[in-house]
Design an enzyme around this catalytic site. Sequence first.
Site, PDB file in Angstrom:
ATOM      1  N   LYS A 149      16.872 -93.725  40.257  1.00 19.11           N
ATOM      2  CA  LYS A 149      16.477 -92.450  41.112  1.00 19.11           C
ATOM      3  C   LYS A 149      14.983 -92.714  41.137  1.00 19.11           C
ATOM      4  O   LYS A 149      14.499 -92.593  42.220  1.00 19.11           O
ATOM      5  CB  LYS A 149      16.826 -91.251  40.755  1.00 19.11           C
ATOM      6  CG  LYS A 149      16.508 -90.150  41.693  1.00 19.11           C
ATOM      7  CD  LYS A 149      16.688 -88.739  41.064  1.00 19.11           C
ATOM      8  CE  LYS A 149      15.376 -88.383  40.322  1.00 19.11           C
ATOM      9  NZ  LYS A 149      15.620 -86.979  39.606  1.00 19.11           N
ATOM     10  N   ASP A 177      19.031 -87.237  43.837  1.00 19.69           N
ATOM     11  CA  ASP A 177      18.788 -86.222  42.843  1.00 19.69           C
ATOM     12  C   ASP A 177      19.867 -85.313  42.993  1.00 19.69           C
ATOM     13  O   ASP A 177      20.778 -85.258  43.772  1.00 19.69           O
ATOM     14  CB  ASP A 177      17.448 -85.848  43.100  1.00 19.69           C
ATOM     15  CG  ASP A 177      17.086 -84.827  44.250  1.00 19.69           C
ATOM     16  OD1 ASP A 177      17.820 -84.706  45.138  1.00 19.69           O
ATOM     17  OD2 ASP A 177      16.158 -84.127  44.177  1.00 19.69           O
TER      18      ASP A 177
END
Length: 225
Positions: free
Chosen positions: A129, A147
């Site tokens: 991420k 997220d």
Amino acid sequence: MPERRGHAPKNKAEVFEFFRLLAEDNPDPQTELEFGNDYQLVVAVALSAQATDVGVNKATRKLFAEVKTPQQMLDLGEDGLKEHIKTIGLFNSKAKNVIALSQMLVGDFGGTVPGDRDSLVRLPGVGRKTANVVLNCAFGQPTFAVDTHVFRVCNRTGVAKGKTPDKVEAQLEKKVPEPFRMGAHHWLILHGRYLCKARTPECWRCPVVDLCGYRDKVLDKPRGR
């Protein structure tokens, strides 16, 4: 007023319209993390895990005025870094990671942030991420950072369903049309942060309410808001 239940985007045209509406509502989406260069972006994103961007920005303003390079971070040291970020959750482990990733950047990459995912995820405290955020914001690559906000919005609306962040990312990679690929994860993050909230989504003012498969829409504005 009749209820507007809508449905999840079912085809390419509806996915296109979903992102077109988000883009119309926010033509120039940007990360809300504050940074001055690629290295500071890496640090900010690493610090943002399980923390708010607002909290990270408060901690990094003074830090980034003093530290602009990996070597300067090493000169500051772990204890000095902790003093700057002690208001952020998990600051002890995050400080260790930031010092370690700074050491790797200096030792393995000549003090510069690499522009490929494989190299980025080698850095301590940098997962997929974080790497995707850096690739998108620093290097202009159309990546999708999933997220908690993006994961919730994608599954709730039905635009990109998946049981894990990686599966949601794969769906976004497959489905997001070209005009919106650079900004997609920003639109989704901001949408989840300010409209499609976890507890009380503000569906009454959502631009994509008619292209959303969420069954428990909050279509009427609660009193007092």
